[in-house]
Motif scaffolding. Structure first.
Motif, PDB file in Angstrom:
ATOM      1  N   TRP A   1       0.818  -1.206   0.000  1.00 15.95           N
ATOM      2  CA  TRP A   1       0.000   0.000   0.000  1.00 15.95           C
ATOM      3  C   TRP A   1       0.855   1.261   0.000  1.00 15.95           C
ATOM      4  O   TRP A   1       0.428   2.310  -0.496  1.00 15.95           O
ATOM      5  N   ALA A   2       2.079   1.189   0.533  1.00 13.76           N
ATOM      6  CA  ALA A   2       2.965   2.358   0.537  1.00 13.76           C
ATOM      7  C   ALA A   2       3.369   2.711  -0.905  1.00 13.76           C
ATOM      8  O   ALA A   2       3.444   3.894  -1.272  1.00 13.76           O
ATOM      9  N   TRP A   3       3.622   1.688  -1.723  1.00  9.54           N
ATOM     10  CA  TRP A   3       3.951   1.926  -3.130  1.00  9.54           C
ATOM     11  C   TRP A   3       2.749   2.501  -3.869  1.00  9.54           C
ATOM     12  O   TRP A   3       2.893   3.407  -4.706  1.00  9.54           O
ATOM     13  N   ILE A   4       1.545   1.982  -3.581  1.00  4.21           N
ATOM     14  CA  ILE A   4       0.329   2.462  -4.250  1.00  4.21           C
ATOM     15  C   ILE A   4       0.069   3.924  -3.887  1.00  4.21           C
ATOM     16  O   ILE A   4      -0.204   4.752  -4.766  1.00  4.21           O
ATOM     17  N   VAL A   5       0.162   4.255  -2.606  1.00  9.97           N
ATOM     18  CA  VAL A   5      -0.076   5.634  -2.160  1.00  9.97           C
ATOM     19  C   VAL A   5       0.963   6.573  -2.775  1.00  9.97           C
ATOM     20  O   VAL A   5       0.625   7.669  -3.250  1.00  9.97           O
ATOM     21  N   GLY A   6       2.223   6.157  -2.785  1.00  9.31           N
ATOM     22  CA  GLY A   6       3.269   6.981  -3.393  1.00  9.31           C
ATOM     23  C   GLY A   6       3.046   7.177  -4.884  1.00  9.31           C
ATOM     24  O   GLY A   6       3.242   8.275  -5.415  1.00  9.31           O
ATOM     25  N   GLY A   7       2.627   6.115  -5.568  1.00 15.36           N
ATOM     26  CA  GLY A   7       2.355   6.219  -6.993  1.00 15.36           C
ATOM     27  C   GLY A   7       1.213   7.164  -7.298  1.00 15.36           C
ATOM     28  O   GLY A   7       1.294   7.990  -8.213  1.00 15.36           O
ATOM     29  N   ILE A   8       0.149   7.062  -6.528  1.00 19.17           N
ATOM     30  CA  ILE A   8      -0.991   7.953  -6.728  1.00 19.17           C
ATOM     31  C   ILE A   8      -0.594   9.396  -6.434  1.00 19.17           C
ATOM     32  O   ILE A   8      -0.971  10.317  -7.171  1.00 19.17           O
ATOM     33  N   ALA A   9       0.200   9.604  -5.390  1.00 19.53           N
ATOM     34  CA  ALA A   9       0.657  10.959  -5.056  1.00 19.53           C
ATOM     35  C   ALA A   9       1.496  11.549  -6.186  1.00 19.53           C
ATOM     36  O   ALA A   9       1.358  12.731  -6.525  1.00 19.53           O
ATOM     37  N   LEU A  10       2.369  10.741  -6.782  1.00 20.74           N
ATOM     38  CA  LEU A  10       3.188  11.242  -7.888  1.00 20.74           C
ATOM     39  C   LEU A  10       2.351  11.532  -9.129  1.00 20.74           C
ATOM     40  O   LEU A  10       2.596  12.517  -9.839  1.00 20.74           O
ATOM     41  N   ILE A  11       1.360  10.703  -9.394  1.00 23.14           N
ATOM     42  CA  ILE A  11       0.492  10.952 -10.544  1.00 23.14           C
ATOM     43  C   ILE A  11      -0.331  12.213 -10.332  1.00 23.14           C
ATOM     44  O   ILE A  11      -0.509  13.015 -11.258  1.00 23.14           O
ATOM     45  N   VAL A  12      -0.812  12.423  -9.117  1.00 22.91           N
ATOM     46  CA  VAL A  12      -1.554  13.653  -8.813  1.00 22.91           C
ATOM     47  C   VAL A  12      -0.628  14.862  -8.895  1.00 22.91           C
ATOM     48  O   VAL A  12      -1.028  15.931  -9.363  1.00 22.91           O
TER      49      VAL A  12
END
Length: 64
Positions: free
Chosen positions: A6-17
Motif C-alpha cells: 500500500w505504501a507503493w500504491i499511495v506513493g504512486g498515486i501521489a506522484l500521478i496527482v
C-alpha cells in the motif's frame, strides 16, 4: 526494511496527482513505476527491497 504494497500504491498515486501541478509529463512515469511495484507486491508479498527497487527503476528507464 520492507515496504508494504500500500505504501507503493499511495506513493504512486501521489506522484500521478503531482503531475497535475507539474506539466512536464515526467513525474507520471515515476508514479506508474510505483504503482507497478505496488501491484507486484500485492501478488508477491515476499519480494525483497532490492527487487522492488530494481522493478521500479526498470519501469522508469523503460518509459524515459
Amino acid at each position: 526494511m520492507h515496504l508494504e504494497w500500500w505504501a507503493w500504491i499511495v506513493g504512486g498515486i501521489a506522484l500521478i496527482v503531482a503531475e497535475l501541478a507539474i506539466p512536464s509529463f515526467f513525474v507520471i512515469w515515476f508514479g506508474l513505476g510505483a504503482l507497478l511495484v505496488g501491484l507486484l507486491m500485492l501478488a508477491l508479498p515476499d519480494l525483497s527491497l532490492t527487487a522492488q527497487l530494481a522493478t521500479s527503476l526498470a519501469e522508469r528507464l523503460k518509459n524515459s
